[in-house]
Write an enzyme that holds these catalytic residues in place. Structure first.
Site, PDB file in Angstrom:
ATOM      1  N   GLY A  52      91.565 -60.721  41.715  1.00 35.94           N
ATOM      2  CA  GLY A  52      91.111 -60.896  40.339  1.00 35.94           C
ATOM      3  C   GLY A  52      92.258 -60.852  39.355  1.00 35.94           C
ATOM      4  O   GLY A  52      92.059 -60.606  38.161  1.00 35.94           O
ATOM      5  N   THR A  53      93.456 -61.126  39.847  1.00 43.15           N
ATOM      6  CA  THR A  53      94.654 -61.028  39.021  1.00 43.15           C
ATOM      7  C   THR A  53      94.634 -62.016  37.860  1.00 43.15           C
ATOM      8  O   THR A  53      94.943 -61.657  36.717  1.00 43.15           O
ATOM      9  CB  THR A  53      95.907 -61.282  39.878  1.00 43.15           C
ATOM     10  N   HIS A 111     102.610 -58.300  42.724  1.00 40.97           N
ATOM     11  CA  HIS A 111     101.781 -57.872  43.848  1.00 40.97           C
ATOM     12  C   HIS A 111     102.464 -56.760  44.643  1.00 40.97           C
ATOM     13  O   HIS A 111     102.033 -56.430  45.748  1.00 40.97           O
ATOM     14  CB  HIS A 111     101.493 -59.059  44.773  1.00 40.97           C
ATOM     15  N   TYR A 197      87.543 -55.301  40.213  1.00 32.76           N
ATOM     16  CA  TYR A 197      87.177 -56.682  39.914  1.00 32.76           C
ATOM     17  C   TYR A 197      85.678 -56.843  39.721  1.00 32.76           C
ATOM     18  O   TYR A 197      85.234 -57.515  38.780  1.00 32.76           O
ATOM     19  CB  TYR A 197      87.665 -57.590  41.047  1.00 32.76           C
TER      20      TYR A 197
END
Length: 209
Positions: A52-53, A111, A197
């Site tokens: 959900g970045t 990340h 998310y």
């Protein structure tokens, strides 16, 4: 059909992989990133891939700037670059140099595990927003992305092999559990916001627009 054949015949450009402190990752400047200077008003959106970045980045950018015009016209990777990747073949993978050229407040995507973040950031110089997602959805989405980008290698070319590596901790940026727990354990730090998310999406669905 002609276009599909043309794409199939194009050479596959795979990014180089490396292992650092036990974590498999794409080629980057991690040694320099750990020692880099951060700023108090930096905003780092951190996550395991496919968690959900992108949604979180767009939300953070708009809350920070209220600049909907730029959000609609400028590529997200330019407004909110990823620091993990350094590859001159790609326009937005500029590594540390690209981050240093940004005006404050800088919005940065990564990340990396928490223990691999810049040391100054780990100590509170800059803000961290972490987004976590159900691992079943993460591994499925990540495999499809890697398949689409021709980034699968011999050890993870099938979904079963990819899942095995994800579970055993040998896949890219794994172990997933260590990734999430590293940030979860820091959730009460004053500069860390830990999000999920699924909750983020539920809130979005309740908004009146």
């Amino acid at each position: 059909m002609a276009k599909e054949i043309e794409n199939a015949n194009k050479p596959k450009i795979q990014m180089v992989r490396k292992r650092y402190k036990g974590i498999l990752m794409m080629e980057n400047e991690i040694e320099e990133i750990e020692k880099m200077d951060t700023k108090d008003d930096d905003i780092w959106v951190c996550s395991y891939p496919r968690s959900g970045t992108t949604l979180t980045q767009e939300m953070v950018y708009l809350v920070q700037t209220l600049d909907f015009k730029t959000a609609n016209s400028v590529q997200l990777d330019q407004r909110f670059p990823i620091i993990d990747l350094k590859d001159d073949r790609y326009p937005y993978y500029k590594g540390i140099k690209g981050i240093e050229q940004m005006e404050s407040p800088r919005m940065i995507k990564t990340h990396f595990h928490h223990f691999l973040l810049p040391e100054q950031l780990q100590k509170g110089k800059g803000r961290i927003i972490y987004i976590a997602r159900n691992p079943k959805d993460v591994v499925t989405s990540f495999f499809r992305l890697m398949q689409w980008g021709n980034e699968l290698v011999e050890g993870d070319k099938t979904f079963d092999l990819f899942v095995d590596g994800f579970i055993k901790g040998t896949e890219l940026l794994c172990p997933w559990t260590r990734h999430v727990l590293g940030y979860w354990e820091k959730r009460n730090d004053s500069n860390v916001l830990f999000l999920k998310y699924e909750e983020e999406v539920r809130v979005m669905h309740r908004l009146p627009f």
